[in-house]
Design a protein around this motif. Structure first.
Motif, PDB file in Angstrom:
ATOM      1  N   UNK A 199       8.308  11.672  21.256  1.00  0.00           N
ATOM      2  CA  UNK A 199       7.211  11.381  20.326  1.00  0.00           C
ATOM      3  C   UNK A 199       5.897  11.982  20.804  1.00  0.00           C
ATOM      4  N   UNK A 200       5.644  11.881  22.105  1.00  0.00           N
ATOM      5  CA  UNK A 200       4.402  12.439  22.653  1.00  0.00           C
ATOM      6  C   UNK A 200       4.373  13.956  22.504  1.00  0.00           C
ATOM      7  N   UNK A 201       5.514  14.598  22.752  1.00  0.00           N
ATOM      8  CA  UNK A 201       5.597  16.049  22.570  1.00  0.00           C
ATOM      9  C   UNK A 201       5.313  16.435  21.128  1.00  0.00           C
ATOM     10  N   UNK A 202       5.866  15.680  20.219  1.00  0.00           N
ATOM     11  CA  UNK A 202       5.723  15.993  18.796  1.00  0.00           C
ATOM     12  C   UNK A 202       4.286  15.780  18.319  1.00  0.00           C
ATOM     13  N   UNK A 203       3.651  14.706  18.794  1.00  0.00           N
ATOM     14  CA  UNK A 203       2.313  14.357  18.316  1.00  0.00           C
ATOM     15  C   UNK A 203       1.215  15.210  18.943  1.00  0.00           C
ATOM     16  N   UNK A 204       1.313  15.441  20.264  1.00  0.00           N
ATOM     17  CA  UNK A 204       0.222  16.112  20.986  1.00  0.00           C
ATOM     18  C   UNK A 204       0.443  17.615  21.114  1.00  0.00           C
ATOM     19  N   UNK A 205       1.721  18.005  21.197  1.00  0.00           N
ATOM     20  CA  UNK A 205       2.082  19.407  21.441  1.00  0.00           C
ATOM     21  C   UNK A 205       1.403  19.941  22.714  1.00  0.00           C
ATOM     22  N   UNK A 206       1.647  19.281  23.847  1.00  0.00           N
ATOM     23  CA  UNK A 206       1.038  19.709  25.108  1.00  0.00           C
ATOM     24  C   UNK A 206       1.850  20.810  25.781  1.00  0.00           C
ATOM     25  N   UNK A 207       1.287  21.349  26.874  1.00  0.00           N
ATOM     26  CA  UNK A 207       2.046  22.297  27.692  1.00  0.00           C
ATOM     27  C   UNK A 207       3.162  21.561  28.420  1.00  0.00           C
ATOM     28  N   UNK A 208       2.871  20.320  28.798  1.00  0.00           N
ATOM     29  CA  UNK A 208       3.872  19.514  29.495  1.00  0.00           C
ATOM     30  C   UNK A 208       3.617  18.031  29.302  1.00  0.00           C
ATOM     31  N   UNK A 209       4.674  17.239  29.345  1.00  0.00           N
ATOM     32  CA  UNK A 209       4.551  15.784  29.269  1.00  0.00           C
ATOM     33  C   UNK A 209       5.543  15.165  30.252  1.00  0.00           C
ATOM     34  N   UNK A 210       5.114  14.094  30.892  1.00  0.00           N
ATOM     35  CA  UNK A 210       5.962  13.390  31.854  1.00  0.00           C
ATOM     36  C   UNK A 210       5.873  11.891  31.597  1.00  0.00           C
ATOM     37  N   UNK A 211       7.001  11.215  31.716  1.00  0.00           N
ATOM     38  CA  UNK A 211       7.043   9.755  31.547  1.00  0.00           C
ATOM     39  C   UNK A 211       7.847   9.170  32.696  1.00  0.00           C
ATOM     40  N   UNK A 212       7.267   8.184  33.377  1.00  0.00           N
ATOM     41  CA  UNK A 212       7.975   7.462  34.441  1.00  0.00           C
ATOM     42  C   UNK A 212       7.930   5.978  34.111  1.00  0.00           C
ATOM     43  N   UNK A 213       9.091   5.337  34.159  1.00  0.00           N
ATOM     44  CA  UNK A 213       9.185   3.898  33.876  1.00  0.00           C
ATOM     45  C   UNK A 213       9.833   3.190  35.046  1.00  0.00           C
ATOM     46  N   UNK A 214       9.212   2.098  35.459  1.00  0.00           N
ATOM     47  CA  UNK A 214       9.669   1.273  36.579  1.00  0.00           C
ATOM     48  C   UNK A 214       9.774  -0.154  36.046  1.00  0.00           C
ATOM     49  N   UNK A 215      10.999  -0.717  36.005  1.00  0.00           N
ATOM     50  CA  UNK A 215      11.147  -2.021  35.347  1.00  0.00           C
ATOM     51  C   UNK A 215      12.161  -2.931  36.019  1.00  0.00           C
ATOM     52  N   UNK A 216      11.934  -4.237  35.845  1.00  0.00           N
ATOM     53  CA  UNK A 216      12.885  -5.274  36.252  1.00  0.00           C
ATOM     54  C   UNK A 216      13.772  -5.595  35.054  1.00  0.00           C
ATOM     55  N   UNK A 217      15.073  -5.727  35.308  1.00  0.00           N
ATOM     56  CA  UNK A 217      16.021  -6.048  34.241  1.00  0.00           C
ATOM     57  C   UNK A 217      16.606  -7.440  34.488  1.00  0.00           C
ATOM     58  N   UNK A 218      16.298  -8.356  33.591  1.00  0.00           N
ATOM     59  CA  UNK A 218      16.738  -9.732  33.771  1.00  0.00           C
ATOM     60  C   UNK A 218      18.245  -9.891  33.558  1.00  0.00           C
ATOM     61  N   UNK A 219      18.897  -8.859  32.954  1.00  0.00           N
ATOM     62  CA  UNK A 219      20.353  -8.923  32.826  1.00  0.00           C
ATOM     63  C   UNK A 219      21.011  -8.763  34.195  1.00  0.00           C
ATOM     64  N   UNK A 220      20.245  -8.281  35.188  1.00  0.00           N
ATOM     65  CA  UNK A 220      20.737  -8.208  36.573  1.00  0.00           C
ATOM     66  C   UNK A 220      20.172  -9.324  37.428  1.00  0.00           C
ATOM     67  N   UNK A 221      18.954  -9.756  37.112  1.00  0.00           N
ATOM     68  CA  UNK A 221      18.286 -10.743  37.958  1.00  0.00           C
ATOM     69  C   UNK A 221      18.552 -12.183  37.534  1.00  0.00           C
ATOM     70  N   UNK A 222      18.766 -12.386  36.246  1.00  0.00           N
ATOM     71  CA  UNK A 222      18.906 -13.720  35.675  1.00  0.00           C
ATOM     72  C   UNK A 222      20.368 -14.130  35.536  1.00  0.00           C
ATOM     73  N   UNK A 223      21.231 -13.100  35.400  1.00  0.00           N
ATOM     74  CA  UNK A 223      22.667 -13.326  35.209  1.00  0.00           C
ATOM     75  C   UNK A 223      23.439 -12.304  36.049  1.00  0.00           C
ATOM     76  N   UNK A 224      24.749 -12.262  35.878  1.00  0.00           N
ATOM     77  CA  UNK A 224      25.550 -11.260  36.573  1.00  0.00           C
ATOM     78  C   UNK A 224      25.441 -11.360  38.087  1.00  0.00           C
TER      79      UNK A 224
END
Length: 258
Positions: A199-224
């Motif tokens: 979406x960012x590439x489509x909207x902004x049309x930049x030379x480059x785009x980077x996305x980094x996501x760091x997350x906790x998943x409760x399906x691993x922490x709360x169960x399993x």
């Protein structure tokens, strides 16, 4: 002995016509769709257009004004059935008397809202100053849900943009709004970061785009496995971030919070 002849009585024409009308025809036996649940009506609209409606898809184009409130009512009714199947006494337990409606509103209006509302408007500005330096936005708070167990995904996202002189620029808050819109759906993290980058590439049309996501998943922490220290980190690099190792290294170094 003379044989009696049985004479069949002729039915009057008007009476015969009335009798024929009273016999229901097969054509009139079709069920009327007017009583179908709203979710079924919306599903039929989507299927008629041969569109996809996976958990992480946006289906706002198939929802008419005012229908979200009615959808909350339907979800609340079905959630009440879930509570009853879990053998919870919602009549006498004051804590759960209105839980079904609270959960329905939470799913439709908050947690999965990115499925049911249109993409937020992104006001674009011309790159008058012809900026072409690295921009980093983040950390943006992420609240999502795993499509496997509907457990929370909580984390942060960093976005890197290298605009060209011809790129469009969007306001800082729009990055957060777009991220929230993408993440407020049941999904898996690997697909979510790719969709956001697209979406960012489509909207902004930049030379480059980077996305980094760091997350906790409760399906691993709360169960399993119940491993409370496990996290998931994903990165998507496009354009200059993929080709230029120095740019990529600069971006990753700047977002490093350790």
């Amino acid at each position: 002995m003379p044989v009696k002849k049985t004479v069949a009585k002729k039915m009057p024409t008007q009476k015969l016509a009335a009798t024929k009308k009273s016999i229901p025809s097969k054509k009139n036996n079709k069920k009327d769709d007017a009583g179908a649940p709203l979710s079924v009506v919306i599903r039929r609209r989507i299927e008629a257009q041969k569109a996809r409606f996976h958990a992480n898809d946006n289906i706002s184009a198939f929802i008419k004004p005012g229908e979200l409130e009615a959808l909350v009512d339907e979800v609340a009714e079905k959630m009440q059935a879930v509570l009853e199947s879990l053998v919870i006494d919602t009549e006498n337990d004051h804590n759960t008397q209105n839980t079904s409606r609270r959960v329905a509103k939470m799913y439709v209006q908050e947690v999965f809202n990115g499925r049911y509302v249109e993409q937020p408007t992104l006001t674009k500005f011309p790159n008058v100053s012809r900026l072409n330096e690295l921009m980093i936005i983040g950390p943006i708070t992420v609240r999502s849900a795993c499509s496997h167990h509907l457990c929370p995904i909580m984390g942060r996202i960093w976005i890197g943009v290298l605009p060209s002189k011809e790129s469009a620029l969007i306001g800082l808050s729009k990055y957060s709004r777009l991220t929230e819109w993408v993440m407020c759906r049941p999904q898996i993290q690997e697909e979510a970061v790719v969709e956001l980058a697209d979406m960012l590439e489509k909207k902004i049309k930049p030379i480059g785009v980077a996305v980094v996501m760091d997350a906790d998943h409760f399906c691993m922490q709360w169960r399993g496995v119940k491993d409370r220290d496990s996290k998931m980190i994903n990165s998507v690099m496009r354009g200059a971030f993929l080709k230029d190792s120095n740019l990529r290294r600069e971006f990753l170094a700047l977002i490093d919070r350790k």
